[in-house]
Design a protein around this motif. Sequence first.
Motif, PDB file in Angstrom:
ATOM      1  N   LEU B  28     -39.981 -11.588 -29.283  1.00  0.00           N
ATOM      2  CA  LEU B  28     -40.515 -13.344 -29.594  1.00  0.00           C
ATOM      3  C   LEU B  28     -41.063 -12.962 -27.515  1.00  0.00           C
ATOM      4  CD1 LEU B  28     -40.533 -16.049 -29.344  1.00  0.00           C
ATOM      5  CD2 LEU B  28     -38.124 -16.008 -28.926  1.00  0.00           C
ATOM      6  N   GLY B  29     -40.240 -12.607 -25.960  1.00  0.00           N
ATOM      7  CA  GLY B  29     -39.982 -12.175 -25.126  1.00  0.00           C
ATOM      8  C   GLY B  29     -41.354 -11.073 -24.978  1.00  0.00           C
ATOM      9  N   LEU B  30     -41.737 -10.119 -25.880  1.00  0.00           N
ATOM     10  CA  LEU B  30     -42.646  -9.432 -25.794  1.00  0.00           C
ATOM     11  C   LEU B  30     -44.074 -10.438 -26.323  1.00  0.00           C
ATOM     12  CD1 LEU B  30     -41.125  -6.101 -27.136  1.00  0.00           C
ATOM     13  CD2 LEU B  30     -42.174  -6.319 -25.039  1.00  0.00           C
ATOM     14  N   ALA B  31     -44.122 -10.836 -27.145  1.00  0.00           N
ATOM     15  CA  ALA B  31     -44.979 -11.528 -27.521  1.00  0.00           C
ATOM     16  C   ALA B  31     -45.446 -12.729 -26.569  1.00  0.00           C
ATOM     17  CB  ALA B  31     -44.732 -12.503 -29.073  1.00  0.00           C
ATOM     18  N   VAL B  32     -44.555 -12.959 -25.950  1.00  0.00           N
ATOM     19  CA  VAL B  32     -44.823 -14.004 -24.576  1.00  0.00           C
ATOM     20  C   VAL B  32     -45.396 -13.358 -23.717  1.00  0.00           C
ATOM     21  CG1 VAL B  32     -43.747 -15.923 -23.505  1.00  0.00           C
ATOM     22  CG2 VAL B  32     -42.613 -16.445 -24.966  1.00  0.00           C
ATOM     23  N   ILE B  33     -44.773 -11.975 -23.757  1.00  0.00           N
ATOM     24  CA  ILE B  33     -45.372 -11.189 -22.547  1.00  0.00           C
ATOM     25  C   ILE B  33     -46.541 -11.001 -22.294  1.00  0.00           C
ATOM     26  CG2 ILE B  33     -44.232  -9.909 -21.053  1.00  0.00           C
ATOM     27  CD1 ILE B  33     -41.948 -10.022 -21.187  1.00  0.00           C
ATOM     28  N   PHE B  34     -46.317 -10.173 -23.871  1.00  0.00           N
ATOM     29  CA  PHE B  34     -48.390  -9.535 -23.976  1.00  0.00           C
ATOM     30  C   PHE B  34     -48.855 -10.433 -23.743  1.00  0.00           C
ATOM     31  CE2 PHE B  34     -51.549  -8.395 -26.202  1.00  0.00           C
ATOM     32  CZ  PHE B  34     -52.111  -7.304 -26.356  1.00  0.00           C
ATOM     33  N   GLY B  35     -48.605 -11.693 -24.352  1.00  0.00           N
ATOM     34  CA  GLY B  35     -49.956 -12.980 -24.368  1.00  0.00           C
ATOM     35  C   GLY B  35     -50.031 -12.782 -22.911  1.00  0.00           C
ATOM     36  N   MET B  36     -49.054 -13.650 -21.637  1.00  0.00           N
ATOM     37  CA  MET B  36     -49.831 -13.691 -20.888  1.00  0.00           C
ATOM     38  C   MET B  36     -50.380 -13.118 -19.720  1.00  0.00           C
ATOM     39  SD  MET B  36     -49.429 -16.559 -19.651  1.00  0.00           S
ATOM     40  CE  MET B  36     -49.692 -17.991 -18.437  1.00  0.00           C
ATOM     41  N   LEU B  37     -50.017 -11.836 -19.564  1.00  0.00           N
ATOM     42  CA  LEU B  37     -49.866 -10.835 -18.610  1.00  0.00           C
ATOM     43  C   LEU B  37     -50.462  -9.190 -19.659  1.00  0.00           C
ATOM     44  CD1 LEU B  37     -46.367 -11.825 -17.864  1.00  0.00           C
ATOM     45  CD2 LEU B  37     -47.124 -10.328 -16.551  1.00  0.00           C
ATOM     46  N   ASN B  38     -50.111  -9.328 -20.473  1.00  0.00           N
ATOM     47  CA  ASN B  38     -51.364  -8.006 -21.262  1.00  0.00           C
ATOM     48  C   ASN B  38     -51.345  -7.198 -20.626  1.00  0.00           C
ATOM     49  OD1 ASN B  38     -53.430  -8.252 -22.670  1.00  0.00           O
ATOM     50  ND2 ASN B  38     -54.667  -8.347 -21.269  1.00  0.00           N
ATOM     51  N   ILE B  39     -49.446  -7.521 -21.352  1.00  0.00           N
ATOM     52  CA  ILE B  39     -48.597  -5.991 -21.057  1.00  0.00           C
ATOM     53  C   ILE B  39     -47.445  -5.505 -21.768  1.00  0.00           C
ATOM     54  CG2 ILE B  39     -46.306  -5.484 -19.220  1.00  0.00           C
ATOM     55  CD1 ILE B  39     -48.047  -6.119 -16.932  1.00  0.00           C
ATOM     56  N   VAL B  40     -47.575  -4.750 -22.102  1.00  0.00           N
ATOM     57  CA  VAL B  40     -46.745  -4.179 -23.117  1.00  0.00           C
ATOM     58  C   VAL B  40     -45.787  -3.780 -22.962  1.00  0.00           C
ATOM     59  CG1 VAL B  40     -46.070  -2.885 -25.035  1.00  0.00           C
ATOM     60  CG2 VAL B  40     -48.400  -3.400 -24.909  1.00  0.00           C
ATOM     61  N   ASN B  41     -44.089  -4.802 -22.310  1.00  0.00           N
ATOM     62  CA  ASN B  41     -43.017  -4.643 -21.284  1.00  0.00           C
ATOM     63  C   ASN B  41     -42.155  -3.779 -22.174  1.00  0.00           C
ATOM     64  OD1 ASN B  41     -41.615  -5.100 -18.942  1.00  0.00           O
ATOM     65  ND2 ASN B  41     -40.666  -6.716 -20.833  1.00  0.00           N
ATOM     66  N   PHE B  42     -42.540  -2.200 -21.642  1.00  0.00           N
ATOM     67  CA  PHE B  42     -41.865  -1.452 -21.861  1.00  0.00           C
ATOM     68  C   PHE B  42     -40.864  -1.017 -21.589  1.00  0.00           C
ATOM     69  CE2 PHE B  42     -44.777   1.280 -25.090  1.00  0.00           C
ATOM     70  CZ  PHE B  42     -43.602   1.794 -25.756  1.00  0.00           C
ATOM     71  N   ALA B  43     -40.195  -2.020 -20.540  1.00  0.00           N
ATOM     72  CA  ALA B  43     -38.919  -2.549 -19.887  1.00  0.00           C
ATOM     73  C   ALA B  43     -37.897  -3.155 -20.311  1.00  0.00           C
ATOM     74  CB  ALA B  43     -39.061  -2.928 -18.900  1.00  0.00           C
ATOM     75  N   HIS B  44     -38.272  -4.012 -21.153  1.00  0.00           N
ATOM     76  CA  HIS B  44     -37.198  -4.728 -21.963  1.00  0.00           C
ATOM     77  C   HIS B  44     -36.382  -4.679 -22.954  1.00  0.00           C
ATOM     78  CE1 HIS B  44     -38.964  -8.887 -23.341  1.00  0.00           C
ATOM     79  NE2 HIS B  44     -38.151  -8.955 -24.555  1.00  0.00           N
ATOM     80  N   GLY B  45     -36.239  -3.455 -23.309  1.00  0.00           N
ATOM     81  CA  GLY B  45     -34.960  -2.761 -23.430  1.00  0.00           C
ATOM     82  C   GLY B  45     -33.550  -2.909 -22.503  1.00  0.00           C
ATOM     83  N   ALA B  46     -34.462  -2.405 -21.543  1.00  0.00           N
ATOM     84  CA  ALA B  46     -33.293  -1.987 -20.234  1.00  0.00           C
ATOM     85  C   ALA B  46     -32.786  -3.110 -20.151  1.00  0.00           C
ATOM     86  CB  ALA B  46     -34.432  -1.197 -19.587  1.00  0.00           C
ATOM     87  N   LEU B  47     -33.849  -4.122 -19.440  1.00  0.00           N
ATOM     88  CA  LEU B  47     -33.533  -5.529 -19.009  1.00  0.00           C
ATOM     89  C   LEU B  47     -31.767  -5.604 -20.238  1.00  0.00           C
ATOM     90  CD1 LEU B  47     -37.111  -6.557 -17.677  1.00  0.00           C
ATOM     91  CD2 LEU B  47     -35.410  -6.356 -16.150  1.00  0.00           C
TER      92      LEU B  47
END
Lengths: 234, 292
Positions: B28-47
């Motif tokens: 869910l967080g990845l989808a929200v971030i990708f939608g708005m920032l166009n960034i595939v947030n690979f730091a998600h697991g670390a966070l």
Amino acid sequence: MAAPLLAVRELEAWYGESHVLHGVSFDVREGEVVTLLGRNGAGKTTTLKSIMGIVGKRKGSIAYEGQETIGASSDRIARLGIAFCPEERGIFSSLDVKENLMLPPLVRPGGLSVEQIFELFPNLKERLASQGTKLSGGEQQMLAIGRILRTGARLLLLDEPTEGLAPVIIQQIGRTIARLKQQGFTILLVEQNFRFASTVADRYYVMEHGKVIDAFANAELAANMDKLHDYLGV
Amino acid sequence: MFGIPTQALFSQLLLGLINGSFYAMLSLGLAVIFGMLNIVNFAHGALYMMGAFVAWFLLNWFGVNYWGALVLAPLVVGALGVVIERTMLQRLAGLDHLYGLLLTFGLALIIQGGFQNVYGSSGQPYAIPPQLTGGQNLGFMFLPNYRAWVVVFSLTVCLATWFAIEKTSLGAKLRAATENPTLVRAFGINVPLMITLTYGFGVALAGLAGVLSAPINQVRPLMGADLIIVVFSVVVIGGMGSIMVSIVTGFALGICEGLTKVFYPEASNIVIFVIMAVVLLIKPAGLFGRAA
């Protein structure tokens, strides 16, 4: 004479590397409807977008109510009381009609109420729950104009509001612009269709190659018809 | 049923639901971030891992219990996200996806490496809060209270997020800005601030998931690295379509995994990847994704 509401001086603008405006200067006074005429690619849309602060790079001066905005971000410009209705209308497909209508935040007091907007565009009231882009072209245009009337913005930038619409809808939009003028809105219009423009505009500026090359009042339209045909190539 | 003891079936289903909770919250967080920032947030697991560690620090250094951590850790991780967005991600606006991917991947390595350096690879224990120890005997299975809490709480958070984005005026601004940020900004909305807060919110969800998982999985520097690969598969399977898609796909794949453990345990670690491969063959944009 009072200072103009909007004063554009020696405006230059770029899209990436391409230099589109080469020193545009003109004025819009409070309560006027001013139309920018010109062929495709003359720089009319770019002029509107420059005023709104959404082109890549700008130079020169754009003063609104005496305040310089050439370096301001578009959200700040909007909050000064300028609103933009883009040529492609910009209706959001992930929002329903009501959400589209309520999206622009209020920037100043004195905007139209939702009821007043429905009075201007009764169609919208019946389609509130529809997805924004499911509306007909005419309804989308009404929504695009309607939603910027709520915000309290006093200067409306309308980019080709009649493009691709049926004559009966064009008339409705013409009546709307006349009523908005009566209510004290100032309108800067970009139009290809100068027969339509002549029903609403007080003054015209003619643009070519990224510059203003001529200006005249609506009363002088007949006298300038030959020149205009030349400019516009119609 | 099919010669499988009900007890085993339901415990694996529960385990699947738990994993699904984490998949759902993270994707869910990845989808929200990708939608708005166009960034595939690979730091998600670390966070996500940081969320768990912040909870552990709060408990061991400041004596803040689980409930306090449930509020504070997401705030801390969210604030870190805001800093990351403002100082780094913002500079990537308008560039190719790859830059965002590389930057966040690098961040993940640095964060995980840093924690590993200090805490090694083994886990730090984090106790289940006393209010949630024990469990219920449902007759057909034993339901540990903490696990029930995780499923219910994360489902609530997911649905609340869905509601906020799909049904409120703030959410309408977010959806509009995802579609056409330039125009939304020209209406007078501070879109750059929205983008920053969206990233902060997305990673705060990861931090929250980290706190939830601390009592179940222990607190390990690599806990996110293991999980995030599966979460990305979940995202690929569902497609970057919508918020609801992330939630449903997350839970559904968790359950799939659980069921595989019952019927063919050998495949349980790869079942999601197999599903991903099949989905990609049939629908490259994901099950519910809109083709680019």
